[in-house]
Design an enzyme around this catalytic site. Structure first.
Site, PDB file in Angstrom:
ATOM      1  N   CYS A 130      85.606  -8.531  37.870  1.00  0.00           N
ATOM      2  CA  CYS A 130      86.539  -9.552  38.382  1.00  0.00           C
ATOM      3  C   CYS A 130      86.173 -10.931  37.819  1.00  0.00           C
ATOM      4  O   CYS A 130      87.053 -11.742  37.518  1.00  0.00           O
ATOM      5  CB  CYS A 130      86.492  -9.602  39.903  1.00  0.00           C
ATOM      6  SG  CYS A 130      86.948  -8.058  40.683  1.00  0.00           S
TER       7      CYS A 130
ATOM      8  N   ARG B 239      93.403  -3.755  41.071  1.00  0.00           N
ATOM      9  CA  ARG B 239      93.771  -4.824  40.114  1.00  0.00           C
ATOM     10  C   ARG B 239      95.274  -4.732  39.854  1.00  0.00           C
ATOM     11  O   ARG B 239      95.697  -3.992  38.959  1.00  0.00           O
ATOM     12  CB  ARG B 239      92.996  -4.662  38.811  1.00  0.00           C
ATOM     13  CG  ARG B 239      91.499  -4.717  38.991  1.00  0.00           C
ATOM     14  CD  ARG B 239      90.737  -4.597  37.695  1.00  0.00           C
ATOM     15  NE  ARG B 239      89.362  -4.243  37.995  1.00  0.00           N
ATOM     16  CZ  ARG B 239      88.435  -5.104  38.421  1.00  0.00           C
ATOM     17  NH1 ARG B 239      88.736  -6.368  38.559  1.00  0.00           N
ATOM     18  NH2 ARG B 239      87.211  -4.688  38.700  1.00  0.00           N
TER      19      ARG B 239
HETATM   20  C1  BEZ Z   1      83.923  -5.485  39.523  1.00  0.00           C
HETATM   21  O1  BEZ Z   1      82.972  -5.479  38.790  1.00  0.00           O
HETATM   22  O2  BEZ Z   1      84.762  -6.395  39.499  1.00  0.00           O
HETATM   23  C2  BEZ Z   1      84.123  -4.339  40.463  1.00  0.00           C
HETATM   24  C3  BEZ Z   1      83.674  -3.100  40.088  1.00  0.00           C
HETATM   25  C4  BEZ Z   1      83.850  -2.029  40.952  1.00  0.00           C
HETATM   26  C5  BEZ Z   1      84.479  -2.222  42.179  1.00  0.00           C
HETATM   27  C6  BEZ Z   1      84.951  -3.473  42.525  1.00  0.00           C
HETATM   28  C7  BEZ Z   1      84.783  -4.531  41.661  1.00  0.00           C
END
Ligand code: BEZ
Length: 220
Positions: A54, A131
């Protein structure tokens, strides 16, 4: 015996639907969808603040914000984190990456907005948004939606390219081929009748492959 999971069906708004209205707390105070009437809006959710994928997405959205503004578009982020979490993350991004996040980020702790937009997919996570990206036109209709899982970061350049293609279609009624980028030839919608097909193949101003596939130079 396999365990059955009961899931509330997710209602996904569809292309062409009016974008669901909302009033929600954000990193810039209370915002409403209506505040952005007359602009294109890119509403995107992320699973969680202070997570690695993110963060890479947010940095790129922040870097490209002036380009989105140049296209008459407003970015709006969303997650089910609090306003304080958003503020802390935005400050951390500024400190670590030297970029200012100037778009509002909705703090959807109630999940009211996420549910309206079908952003929570229980098979992926019960308590976090996937997402999702919604491209909303100036009349507040949904023109495109994308859903990515937790594990795969989005390409902000692709979201920008999609917006450019949607704006071209809104302004000129033209379609865009695979991998199109601004300035490249566009696709003329196919003829709807035999007579139009006969006329189409005689056109000198178009690059004709066959009656159903014709290209025109990009409008100025
Ligand atoms: C992230 O790195 O943004 C992420 C990875 C797995 C689950 C939720 C967020």
């Amino acid at each position: 015996m396999s365990e059955e999971r009961t899931q509330e069906p997710v209602r996904l708004p569809r292309i062409g639907d009016p974008a669901p209205d909302f009033e929600a707390p954000s990193s810039q105070g209370t915002i409403r969808l209506d505040d952005f009437k007359g602009k294109w809006v890119v509403l995107f959710s992320h699973p969680s603040d202070f997570t690695p994928v993110c963060t890479t997405e947010f940095v790129e959205f922040a870097r490209r914000t002036p380009e989105f503004h140049g296209m008459g578009a407003q970015l709006v982020g969303l997650s089910v984190d609090s306003v304080y979490s958003h503020i802390a993350w935005i400050r951390n991004i500024e400190e670590k990456f030297g970029v200012d996040v100037t778009f509002p980020v909705i703090a959807d702790l109630s999940t009211e907005v996420s549910r309206k937009y079908g952003m929570i997919h229980a098979g992926e996570a019960d308590t976090a948004t996937v997402r999702a990206v919604f491209v909303i036109d100036p009349e507040q209709r949904i023109r495109a939606l994308l859903y990515y899982p937790m594990s795969a970061g989005r390409a902000v350049s692709e979201i920008q390219r999609l917006l450019q293609a949607l704006q071209l279609n809104a302004a000129h009624g033209l379609a865009t081929p695979q991998g199109w980028t601004p300035g490249e030839a566009c696709i003329v919608p196919p003829p709807a009748t035999q007579a139009e097909a006969s006329d189409r193949v005689k056109r000198q101003d178009l690059e004709i492959t066959d009656w159903y596939l014709a290209r025109t130079p990009a409008p100025e």
